[in-house]
Design a protein around this motif. Structure first.
Motif, PDB file in Angstrom:
ATOM      1  N   ALA A  93       0.850  -1.207   0.000  1.00 21.98           N
ATOM      2  CA  ALA A  93       0.000   0.000   0.000  1.00 21.98           C
ATOM      3  C   ALA A  93       0.880   1.250   0.000  1.00 21.98           C
ATOM      4  O   ALA A  93       0.603   2.230  -0.699  1.00 21.98           O
ATOM      5  CB  ALA A  93      -0.926  -0.014   1.212  1.00 21.98           C
ATOM      6  N   LYS A  94       1.977   1.184   0.769  1.00 21.29           N
ATOM      7  CA  LYS A  94       2.902   2.340   0.799  1.00 21.29           C
ATOM      8  C   LYS A  94       3.594   2.487  -0.549  1.00 21.29           C
ATOM      9  O   LYS A  94       3.782   3.596  -1.048  1.00 21.29           O
ATOM     10  CB  LYS A  94       3.931   2.159   1.920  1.00 21.29           C
ATOM     11  N   ASP A  97       1.269   4.181  -2.896  1.00 17.35           N
ATOM     12  CA  ASP A  97       1.239   5.635  -2.657  1.00 17.35           C
ATOM     13  C   ASP A  97       2.415   6.302  -3.354  1.00 17.35           C
ATOM     14  O   ASP A  97       2.276   7.365  -3.962  1.00 17.35           O
ATOM     15  CB  ASP A  97       1.292   5.935  -1.146  1.00 17.35           C
ATOM     16  N   LEU A 108      -6.213   7.857  -4.893  1.00 19.25           N
ATOM     17  CA  LEU A 108      -7.233   6.815  -5.052  1.00 19.25           C
ATOM     18  C   LEU A 108      -8.596   7.445  -4.782  1.00 19.25           C
ATOM     19  O   LEU A 108      -8.774   8.153  -3.795  1.00 19.25           O
ATOM     20  CB  LEU A 108      -6.982   5.675  -4.071  1.00 19.25           C
ATOM     21  N   VAL A 111     -11.637   2.912  -2.306  1.00 20.69           N
ATOM     22  CA  VAL A 111     -10.923   1.771  -1.703  1.00 20.69           C
ATOM     23  C   VAL A 111     -12.003   0.836  -1.168  1.00 20.69           C
ATOM     24  O   VAL A 111     -12.734   1.187  -0.243  1.00 20.69           O
ATOM     25  CB  VAL A 111     -10.012   2.227  -0.540  1.00 20.69           C
ATOM     26  N   LEU A 183      -4.748  -3.923   6.141  1.00 23.78           N
ATOM     27  CA  LEU A 183      -5.017  -2.800   5.225  1.00 23.78           C
ATOM     28  C   LEU A 183      -6.273  -2.035   5.638  1.00 23.78           C
ATOM     29  O   LEU A 183      -6.435  -0.864   5.306  1.00 23.78           O
ATOM     30  CB  LEU A 183      -5.198  -3.305   3.790  1.00 23.78           C
ATOM     31  N   ARG A 184      -7.162  -2.701   6.363  1.00 25.72           N
ATOM     32  CA  ARG A 184      -8.377  -2.017   6.842  1.00 25.72           C
ATOM     33  C   ARG A 184      -8.004  -0.818   7.692  1.00 25.72           C
ATOM     34  O   ARG A 184      -8.611   0.239   7.596  1.00 25.72           O
ATOM     35  CB  ARG A 184      -9.185  -2.952   7.747  1.00 25.72           C
ATOM     36  N   TYR A 186      -5.027   0.620   7.652  1.00 26.73           N
ATOM     37  CA  TYR A 186      -4.239   1.560   6.828  1.00 26.73           C
ATOM     38  C   TYR A 186      -5.162   2.521   6.068  1.00 26.73           C
ATOM     39  O   TYR A 186      -4.882   3.712   5.953  1.00 26.73           O
ATOM     40  CB  TYR A 186      -3.367   0.760   5.845  1.00 26.73           C
ATOM     41  N   TYR A 187      -6.296   1.985   5.546  1.00 24.39           N
ATOM     42  CA  TYR A 187      -7.167   2.810   4.705  1.00 24.39           C
ATOM     43  C   TYR A 187      -8.387   3.367   5.454  1.00 24.39           C
ATOM     44  O   TYR A 187      -9.221   4.045   4.843  1.00 24.39           O
ATOM     45  CB  TYR A 187      -7.669   1.989   3.505  1.00 24.39           C
ATOM     46  N   ASP A 189      -9.162   5.771   7.303  1.00 18.72           N
ATOM     47  CA  ASP A 189      -9.492   7.201   7.257  1.00 18.72           C
ATOM     48  C   ASP A 189      -9.585   7.742   5.832  1.00 18.72           C
ATOM     49  O   ASP A 189      -9.814   8.936   5.644  1.00 18.72           O
ATOM     50  CB  ASP A 189      -8.428   8.010   8.024  1.00 18.72           C
ATOM     51  N   HIS A 190      -9.394   6.863   4.853  1.00 22.18           N
ATOM     52  CA  HIS A 190      -9.475   7.330   3.464  1.00 22.18           C
ATOM     53  C   HIS A 190     -10.930   7.695   3.156  1.00 22.18           C
ATOM     54  O   HIS A 190     -11.836   6.917   3.461  1.00 22.18           O
ATOM     55  CB  HIS A 190      -8.977   6.220   2.526  1.00 22.18           C
ATOM     56  N   PHE A 193     -13.044   4.986   1.414  1.00 22.93           N
ATOM     57  CA  PHE A 193     -13.031   3.624   1.963  1.00 22.93           C
ATOM     58  C   PHE A 193     -14.458   3.134   2.259  1.00 22.93           C
ATOM     59  O   PHE A 193     -15.230   3.808   2.922  1.00 22.93           O
ATOM     60  CB  PHE A 193     -12.203   3.587   3.258  1.00 22.93           C
TER      61      PHE A 193
END
Ligand code: AMP
Length: 215
Positions: A93-94, A97, A108, A111, A183-184, A186-187, A189-190, A193
């Protein structure tokens, strides 16, 4: 539209992702398909990849990061992309980015995290049959071919993926829990998401997916 889909093996990322990418007019890039093509080519890289896939383990990050960077740099990805099965861990994921930053800061838009119960995933994966010639998918119980072992569409031979045997499925689910599920966080606050229940029928899941992406 630039989007990623992640979730456990068997949740339907491939089935749903292909359909959605086609509706959105963006490319569908599935690292699993790309890696199986590398195996099919019989290259040195293909041999290394085959061992990882057949053991239910992830292929090294640098291999898949490179495949994705090359794929989304092609002309046909200019309208957008749907990545299926990538990223599969936080390091990827990094890396994504960074790849997007190098491409001028494209972010993105969406997500999607799909989930379903383990028993359902095992049932789906262990019954899955694919056509060697056209890649079309069947299921022994839910959508069996008219003639056993033959593709309804093109008459090609049907086979079971080497990593869809029950012992390998168990490893894939373990790898998923340890490496992909984080990954949940990690993402989380996207702004794009969304979590989708992938446990229903194909059309029902697709409608939920459309709502999550298009609203
Ligand atoms: P899939 O077709 O998405 O179920 O992927 C099949 C196999 O390919 C996985 O079990 C991994 O061995 C490998 N693979 C697919 N995508 C990735 C990825 N992003 N990173 C590492 N390995 C991957």
């Amino acid at each position: 539209m630039h989007m990623v889909m992640f979730g456990p093996p068997g949740v339907g990322k491939g089935t749903q992702g292909k359909r959605l990418a086609s509706e959105l007019g963006v490319i569908h890039a599935a690292t699993g398909d790309m890696l199986r093509a590398a195996v099919g080519s019989g290259s040195e890289l293909g041999k290394e990849v085959r061992e990882c896939i057949e053991a239910g383990q992830l292929v090294p990050d640098e291999v898949v990061d490179g495949l994705i960077e090359e794929r989304i740099g092609r002309e046909d990805a200019e309208q957008g992309f749907l990545l299926d099965g990538f990223p599969r861990n936080v390091a990827q994921a990094k890396a994504l980015d960074e790849i997007l930053a190098r491409r001028g800061g494209v972010g993105l838009d969406s997500v999607i995290f799909m989930q379903a119960e383990d028993a359902k995933l095992v049932e789906r994966l262990s019954g899955r049959l694919l056509c060697r010639a056209c890649g079309f998918g069947f299921h022994r119980h839910y959508s069996p071919p008219r003639d056993e072992g033959r593709c309804d569409r093109c008459g090609g031979e049907l086979y079971q993926r080497g990593d869809d045997y029950e012992n390998v499925i168990v490893s894939r689910l373990e790898v998923y829990r340890k490496q992909t599920e984080p990954l949940r966080t990690y993402y989380a606050d996207h702004p794009g998401f969304r979590e989708i229940d992938g446990g229903g029928g194909i059309d029902e899941v697709y409608q939920n997916l459309q709502k999550a992406v298009l609203n």
